[in-house]
Design an enzyme around this catalytic site. Sequence first.
Site, PDB file in Angstrom:
ATOM      1  N   SER A 124      -8.016  11.351   0.184  1.00 57.62           N
ATOM      2  CA  SER A 124      -7.088  11.370   1.318  1.00 57.62           C
ATOM      3  C   SER A 124      -7.308  12.674   2.066  1.00 57.62           C
ATOM      4  O   SER A 124      -7.929  13.607   1.545  1.00 57.62           O
ATOM      5  CB  SER A 124      -5.645  11.247   0.836  1.00 57.62           C
ATOM      6  OG  SER A 124      -5.417   9.981   0.250  1.00 57.62           O
ATOM      7  N   ALA A 153      -7.504   3.843   5.457  1.00 61.87           N
ATOM      8  CA  ALA A 153      -8.815   3.228   5.306  1.00 61.87           C
ATOM      9  C   ALA A 153      -8.927   1.911   6.072  1.00 61.87           C
ATOM     10  O   ALA A 153      -9.981   1.592   6.622  1.00 61.87           O
ATOM     11  CB  ALA A 153      -9.117   3.003   3.822  1.00 61.87           C
ATOM     12  N   ASN A 199       0.809  -1.224   0.000  1.00 61.79           N
ATOM     13  CA  ASN A 199       0.000   0.000   0.000  1.00 61.79           C
ATOM     14  C   ASN A 199       0.840   1.272   0.000  1.00 61.79           C
ATOM     15  O   ASN A 199       0.304   2.362   0.190  1.00 61.79           O
ATOM     16  CB  ASN A 199      -0.970  -0.001   1.192  1.00 61.79           C
ATOM     17  CG  ASN A 199      -0.249  -0.069   2.533  1.00 61.79           C
ATOM     18  OD1 ASN A 199       0.979  -0.151   2.593  1.00 61.79           O
ATOM     19  ND2 ASN A 199      -1.005  -0.044   3.613  1.00 61.79           N
ATOM     20  N   PHE A 218       2.750   4.317  -1.745  1.00 61.62           N
ATOM     21  CA  PHE A 218       2.404   5.003  -2.995  1.00 61.62           C
ATOM     22  C   PHE A 218       2.989   6.406  -3.029  1.00 61.62           C
ATOM     23  O   PHE A 218       3.421   6.952  -2.007  1.00 61.62           O
ATOM     24  CB  PHE A 218       0.880   5.084  -3.152  1.00 61.62           C
ATOM     25  CG  PHE A 218       0.203   5.917  -2.086  1.00 61.62           C
ATOM     26  CD1 PHE A 218       0.210   7.302  -2.122  1.00 61.62           C
ATOM     27  CD2 PHE A 218      -0.456   5.299  -1.024  1.00 61.62           C
ATOM     28  CE1 PHE A 218      -0.404   8.066  -1.139  1.00 61.62           C
ATOM     29  CE2 PHE A 218      -1.076   6.051  -0.024  1.00 61.62           C
ATOM     30  CZ  PHE A 218      -1.049   7.430  -0.095  1.00 61.62           C
ATOM     31  N   ILE A 219       2.966   6.980  -4.230  1.00 57.76           N
ATOM     32  CA  ILE A 219       3.267   8.395  -4.454  1.00 57.76           C
ATOM     33  C   ILE A 219       2.109   8.955  -5.270  1.00 57.76           C
ATOM     34  O   ILE A 219       1.675   8.331  -6.240  1.00 57.76           O
ATOM     35  CB  ILE A 219       4.580   8.578  -5.232  1.00 57.76           C
ATOM     36  CG1 ILE A 219       5.748   7.947  -4.472  1.00 57.76           C
ATOM     37  CG2 ILE A 219       4.855  10.060  -5.507  1.00 57.76           C
ATOM     38  CD1 ILE A 219       6.997   7.741  -5.323  1.00 57.76           C
ATOM     39  N   HIS A 236      -4.880   5.878  10.560  1.00 54.70           N
ATOM     40  CA  HIS A 236      -3.783   6.145   9.619  1.00 54.70           C
ATOM     41  C   HIS A 236      -4.191   5.908   8.172  1.00 54.70           C
ATOM     42  O   HIS A 236      -3.384   6.090   7.270  1.00 54.70           O
ATOM     43  CB  HIS A 236      -2.575   5.278   9.963  1.00 54.70           C
ATOM     44  CG  HIS A 236      -2.640   3.863   9.465  1.00 54.70           C
ATOM     45  ND1 HIS A 236      -3.709   3.030   9.672  1.00 54.70           N
ATOM     46  CD2 HIS A 236      -1.731   3.118   8.777  1.00 54.70           C
ATOM     47  CE1 HIS A 236      -3.468   1.834   9.144  1.00 54.70           C
ATOM     48  NE2 HIS A 236      -2.278   1.874   8.585  1.00 54.70           N
TER      49      HIS A 236
END
Length: 388
Positions: free
Chosen positions: A299, A318, A151, A153-154, A316
């Site tokens: 987000s 979902a 999980n 990511f950028i 922190h």
Amino acid sequence: METITKRLVSWASLIDEKTVEQARTSSTMPFIYPHLALMPDAHLGLGATVGSVIPTLGAIIPAAVGVDIGCGMIAVKTQFTGAELPADRRPVREQIERAIPLSAGKHNRKVVATAAPRIAELEALAEAKGFDPASYAGNWREQLGSLGSGNHFIEVSVDETDQVWLFLHSGSRGVGNKIAQHHIAVARRLATKWWIDLPDPDLAYLVEGTPEFTKYIRELRWAQHFALLNREEMMDRVIRQVGEWVGAPVQELERINCHHNFTESEEHFGKRVWVSRKGAIQADAGRPGLIPGSMGTASYVVEGLGNPMSLNSSPHGAGRSFSRTKARQTFTHEQLREAMTGIEFRDTDAFIDEIPQAYKPIDRVMTDAASLVKVRHTLRQLVNVKGD
């Protein structure tokens, strides 16, 4: 907020019984004080529940910190608006993918110039703490500035005012994992040596004042700092790539960098305790924080409310509803494409287990967290970069 037992408090409205039972078991450990707090995104973890806040007196459970020590988020607010970005977003995704090593086990071929000062800082910190990170991972220097998989990511996103934010999720990489695994194993061996009867082997703990505890804290704090600098290094690279894509240097209007897998010594309910947040951020009153949704959803940039019952904590992210295996069995590549409509991403079935439907609805999580944080900004994704 729901009090499940005297030693377990929950903010999760979507939670299965196995997760509650796991948290209930953790809360029975004799050194928990005053109670274990379950966040709205809580789900089943290894030993301790992901999305839990575990305050302990005179001991720490290494598995309750987790194997990705210092994992967390960094976000930068830029001067750009979404309307000012080039229409074709594929070039910036590919530029970011070239600039930052992605996927598990991937690292830089060499230490780049921008990373050198951060490497020097980590070398000095390790020397001060009396240990050699190379004993865990000989290539730890090359790992700085790499993303990982799962999980992590950028993203390039815009907020409700169309302001562009750069958003990134990663931790302490392979070196942090090796440090964590080592100390989890030490705690288990000590439990066996001293005939300690545990409800779960992953609740094995280290006792404050022992050499094993002291060594863990030293190396844990180094790994937490590595994770923070790893995010800083990657964000600097993302900023350069976005600036080249837009054709103007990025101006940072705000930068937030926060852990969500970590331990700190804090005072709560009149006592000094070790607070292990395994999938939770620190949410002291006024403290900025970041709560990402799954890929394809919103987000949040938040501000802590300092809720004492949560030990000044908040969710922190979902939180998973489906395991990775179950998600792959349940969802299709076509469903992933549909979920990612309008977002530039690498279109591969490798990401099926990260489909938004495999996670709790982030808006429900944030509703549950209303007494923990207030939302400053809601971010909508434009570009997503992940490792296989």
